[in-house]
Design a protein around this motif. Structure first.
Motif, PDB file in Angstrom:
ATOM      1  N   PHE A 117       0.843  -1.158  -0.052  1.00 15.79           N
ATOM      2  CA  PHE A 117       0.066  -0.058  -0.022  1.00 15.79           C
ATOM      3  C   PHE A 117       0.883   1.274  -0.043  1.00 15.79           C
ATOM      4  CE2 PHE A 117      -2.677   3.099   2.536  1.00 15.79           C
ATOM      5  CZ  PHE A 117      -3.380   3.584   1.318  1.00 15.79           C
ATOM      6  N   LEU A 118       0.719   2.239  -1.000  1.00  8.92           N
ATOM      7  CA  LEU A 118       1.481   3.251  -1.297  1.00  8.92           C
ATOM      8  C   LEU A 118       2.896   3.027  -1.092  1.00  8.92           C
ATOM      9  CD1 LEU A 118      -0.715   5.854   0.927  1.00  8.92           C
ATOM     10  CD2 LEU A 118      -0.786   5.498  -1.341  1.00  8.92           C
ATOM     11  N   GLY A 119       3.318   1.898  -1.815  1.00  7.14           N
ATOM     12  CA  GLY A 119       4.721   1.454  -1.916  1.00  7.14           C
ATOM     13  C   GLY A 119       5.422   0.819  -0.730  1.00  7.14           C
ATOM     14  N   GLU A 120       4.659   0.647   0.381  1.00  9.03           N
ATOM     15  CA  GLU A 120       5.315  -0.121   1.501  1.00  9.03           C
ATOM     16  C   GLU A 120       4.292  -1.329   1.560  1.00  9.03           C
ATOM     17  OE1 GLU A 120       5.558   0.755   6.369  1.00  9.03           O
ATOM     18  OE2 GLU A 120       4.760   2.185   5.060  1.00  9.03           O
ATOM     19  N   GLN A 121       5.397  -2.257   2.054  1.00 10.48           N
ATOM     20  CA  GLN A 121       4.906  -3.825   2.169  1.00 10.48           C
ATOM     21  C   GLN A 121       4.453  -3.997   3.906  1.00 10.48           C
ATOM     22  OE1 GLN A 121       4.615  -6.468   0.366  1.00 10.48           O
ATOM     23  NE2 GLN A 121       5.423  -5.556  -1.743  1.00 10.48           N
ATOM     24  N   PHE A 122       3.154  -4.588   3.598  1.00 11.13           N
ATOM     25  CA  PHE A 122       2.588  -5.004   5.116  1.00 11.13           C
ATOM     26  C   PHE A 122       2.196  -6.453   4.979  1.00 11.13           C
ATOM     27  CE2 PHE A 122       1.605  -0.310   4.338  1.00 11.13           C
ATOM     28  CZ  PHE A 122       1.878  -0.133   5.570  1.00 11.13           C
ATOM     29  N   ILE A 123       2.540  -6.953   6.353  1.00 15.08           N
ATOM     30  CA  ILE A 123       1.805  -8.469   6.533  1.00 15.08           C
ATOM     31  C   ILE A 123       0.823  -8.131   7.538  1.00 15.08           C
ATOM     32  CG2 ILE A 123       2.252 -10.359   7.268  1.00 15.08           C
ATOM     33  CD1 ILE A 123       5.445  -9.981   6.496  1.00 15.08           C
ATOM     34  N   PRO A 218       6.323 -18.799   5.508  1.00 17.89           N
ATOM     35  CA  PRO A 218       5.676 -17.565   5.869  1.00 17.89           C
ATOM     36  C   PRO A 218       6.216 -16.303   5.193  1.00 17.89           C
ATOM     37  CG  PRO A 218       5.614 -18.926   7.767  1.00 17.89           C
ATOM     38  CD  PRO A 218       6.745 -19.601   6.769  1.00 17.89           C
ATOM     39  N   PRO A 219       5.693 -15.262   4.937  1.00 20.02           N
ATOM     40  CA  PRO A 219       6.219 -14.163   4.329  1.00 20.02           C
ATOM     41  C   PRO A 219       7.175 -13.176   5.574  1.00 20.02           C
ATOM     42  CG  PRO A 219       3.818 -13.424   4.921  1.00 20.02           C
ATOM     43  CD  PRO A 219       4.217 -15.047   5.217  1.00 20.02           C
ATOM     44  N   LYS A 220       8.155 -12.881   5.004  1.00 30.10           N
ATOM     45  CA  LYS A 220       9.170 -11.950   5.966  1.00 30.10           C
ATOM     46  C   LYS A 220       9.086 -10.514   5.462  1.00 30.10           C
ATOM     47  CE  LYS A 220      11.836 -16.144   7.012  1.00 30.10           C
ATOM     48  NZ  LYS A 220      13.078 -16.734   7.120  1.00 30.10           N
ATOM     49  N   LYS A 221       8.880 -10.218   4.232  1.00 35.92           N
ATOM     50  CA  LYS A 221       9.159  -8.989   3.996  1.00 35.92           C
ATOM     51  C   LYS A 221       7.842  -7.998   3.923  1.00 35.92           C
ATOM     52  CE  LYS A 221       9.963  -6.473  -0.424  1.00 35.92           C
ATOM     53  NZ  LYS A 221      10.119  -6.432  -2.014  1.00 35.92           N
ATOM     54  N   GLY A 222       7.912  -7.293   4.971  1.00 37.74           N
ATOM     55  CA  GLY A 222       6.733  -6.311   5.185  1.00 37.74           C
ATOM     56  C   GLY A 222       6.625  -6.013   6.559  1.00 37.74           C
ATOM     57  N   LYS A 223       6.063  -4.966   6.988  1.00 40.19           N
ATOM     58  CA  LYS A 223       5.707  -4.739   8.550  1.00 40.19           C
ATOM     59  C   LYS A 223       4.511  -5.622   9.073  1.00 40.19           C
ATOM     60  CE  LYS A 223       4.607  -0.674  11.484  1.00 40.19           C
ATOM     61  NZ  LYS A 223       4.443   0.677  11.428  1.00 40.19           N
ATOM     62  N   LEU A 224       4.663  -6.317   9.850  1.00 43.02           N
ATOM     63  CA  LEU A 224       3.803  -7.208  10.704  1.00 43.02           C
ATOM     64  C   LEU A 224       2.876  -6.407  11.620  1.00 43.02           C
ATOM     65  CD1 LEU A 224       2.586  -9.889  11.077  1.00 43.02           C
ATOM     66  CD2 LEU A 224       4.144 -10.199  12.974  1.00 43.02           C
ATOM     67  N   ILE A 225       1.565  -6.098  11.116  1.00 39.78           N
ATOM     68  CA  ILE A 225       0.679  -5.347  11.913  1.00 39.78           C
ATOM     69  C   ILE A 225      -0.671  -6.104  12.020  1.00 39.78           C
ATOM     70  CG2 ILE A 225       1.541  -3.050  11.547  1.00 39.78           C
ATOM     71  CD1 ILE A 225      -0.298  -2.684   9.005  1.00 39.78           C
ATOM     72  N   SER A 226      -1.670  -5.535  12.928  1.00 38.23           N
ATOM     73  CA  SER A 226      -2.866  -6.172  13.080  1.00 38.23           C
ATOM     74  C   SER A 226      -3.787  -5.424  11.884  1.00 38.23           C
ATOM     75  CB  SER A 226      -3.694  -5.851  14.170  1.00 38.23           C
ATOM     76  OG  SER A 226      -3.805  -4.570  14.453  1.00 38.23           O
ATOM     77  N   LEU A 227      -4.934  -5.982  11.667  1.00 40.19           N
ATOM     78  CA  LEU A 227      -5.954  -5.592  10.871  1.00 40.19           C
ATOM     79  C   LEU A 227      -6.533  -4.128  11.260  1.00 40.19           C
ATOM     80  CD1 LEU A 227      -7.683  -5.705   8.351  1.00 40.19           C
ATOM     81  CD2 LEU A 227      -9.479  -6.727   9.603  1.00 40.19           C
ATOM     82  N   GLU A 228      -6.663  -3.964  12.431  1.00 38.38           N
ATOM     83  CA  GLU A 228      -7.016  -2.635  13.089  1.00 38.38           C
ATOM     84  C   GLU A 228      -6.135  -1.427  12.863  1.00 38.38           C
ATOM     85  OE1 GLU A 228      -8.383  -0.731  17.372  1.00 38.38           O
ATOM     86  OE2 GLU A 228      -7.804  -3.005  17.128  1.00 38.38           O
ATOM     87  N   GLU A 229      -4.691  -2.030  13.120  1.00 39.68           N
ATOM     88  CA  GLU A 229      -3.605  -1.151  12.877  1.00 39.68           C
ATOM     89  C   GLU A 229      -3.695  -0.586  11.307  1.00 39.68           C
ATOM     90  OE1 GLU A 229      -0.368  -2.431  16.167  1.00 39.68           O
ATOM     91  OE2 GLU A 229      -0.536  -3.632  14.457  1.00 39.68           O
ATOM     92  N   TYR A 230      -3.589  -1.593  10.445  1.00 43.03           N
ATOM     93  CA  TYR A 230      -3.417  -1.509   9.228  1.00 43.03           C
ATOM     94  C   TYR A 230      -4.719  -0.352   8.585  1.00 43.03           C
ATOM     95  CZ  TYR A 230      -3.601  -2.181   3.938  1.00 43.03           C
ATOM     96  OH  TYR A 230      -3.667  -1.657   2.576  1.00 43.03           O
ATOM     97  N   ASN A 231      -6.051  -0.599   9.271  1.00 41.73           N
ATOM     98  CA  ASN A 231      -7.327   0.351   8.940  1.00 41.73           C
ATOM     99  C   ASN A 231      -6.768   1.892   9.525  1.00 41.73           C
ATOM    100  OD1 ASN A 231      -8.819  -1.562   7.497  1.00 41.73           O
ATOM    101  ND2 ASN A 231      -9.730  -2.074   9.449  1.00 41.73           N
ATOM    102  N   ASN A 232      -5.996   1.968  10.585  1.00 41.90           N
ATOM    103  CA  ASN A 232      -5.565   3.089  11.023  1.00 41.90           C
ATOM    104  C   ASN A 232      -4.638   3.724  10.192  1.00 41.90           C
ATOM    105  OD1 ASN A 232      -7.287   3.037  13.399  1.00 41.90           O
ATOM    106  ND2 ASN A 232      -5.430   2.023  14.604  1.00 41.90           N
TER     107      ASN A 232
END
Length: 244
Positions: A117-123, A218-232
């Motif tokens: 999202f917007l050039g940044e990887q998330f998990i 499991p994926p290693k590339k990306g910032k590990l966050i919760s769905l709530e954190e991602y929505n924030n």
């Protein structure tokens, strides 16, 4: 394609039985629900053109589920016959969530969605229990297997940054005792042969089960966050993103 599935599975049963399998893979084809209300022709020629463009592209989508005893990986197959410079092809992949990869890890009871999202990887990590599945007695036959209906829900955020719930329908097969399926369709008492969410239906087209133990990383590339954190994070951006 139906014959391929049946032959593969029957060979598997006669050789060592479902209970002794260590891994497998399922290819899912995609179709649209009959109503497809989001793009009704009555909304005008632009919407109708968009709908027809999506319908002509979804037939070329191929999603692959790979799994072992405790983990799975699900996502769009690469090198499909799609022109990714075409607007309708891009929209089709976006709406079918083909840009994300999904990983299930039963040792952690979690589903991981890897996306950009917007050039940044998330998990994005979601506990499996949050999908709140309700099992029913309704059944139907899919690829010569008796499957049972389960109803769940998933949380998504709209472009207007509203948090909403979407109903999910999964048809799982107890004869194939693997608790995996497309996207959030995990944790059910059998392999998911068909999954519906929003305007799309994902149907098992090919199934292969194997004695070998396939490694799922499991994926290693990306910032590990919760769905709530991602929505924030989405809420703090100028442009929201709909996650169907």
């Amino acid at each position: 394609m139906k014959k391929t599935l049946i032959v593969t599975v029957l060979s598997f049963i006669s050789y060592f039985g479902f209970g002794q399998g260590n891994s497998g893979e399922v290819h899912y084809k995609v179709s649209a629900v009959a109503s497809y209300d989001d793009y009704e022709a009555s909304k005008g020629p632009i919407y109708n053109e968009l709908k027809q463009g999506i319908l002509s592209n979804i037939v070329n989508l191929d999603f692959l589920l790979q799994f072992n005893q405790t983990k799975s990986e699900f996502g769009l197959v690469k090198n499909l016959p799609l022109d990714m410079e075409d607007f309708h092809a891009k929209i089709t992949v976006d709406l079918s969530r083909g840009k994300s990869k999904f990983y299930t890890d039963f040792t952690k009871r979690a589903l991981l969605e890897q996306k950009e999202f917007l050039g940044e990887q998330f998990i994005i990590e979601t506990p499996i229990e949050e999908f709140n599945w309700t099992l029913t007695n309704e059944q139907k036959k899919l690829k010569d297997f008796i499957c049972y209906k389960a109803i769940g829900e998933r949380t998504y955020q709209t472009k207007e940054l509203e948090i909403k719930k979407a109903e999910m329908i999964a048809w799982y097969c107890p004869e194939i005792p693997y608790a995996f399926g497309p996207f959030e369709a995990v944790g059910l008492p059998g392999l998911v042969m068909e999954f519906q969410v929003g305007n799309f239906i994902f149907s098992a087209n090919e199934l292969k089960l194997d004695k070998r133990n396939v490694e799922i990383t499991p994926p290693k590339k990306g910032k590990l966050i919760s769905l709530e954190e991602y929505n924030n994070i989405l809420g703090k951006t100028a442009v929201g993103e709909t996650r169907y």
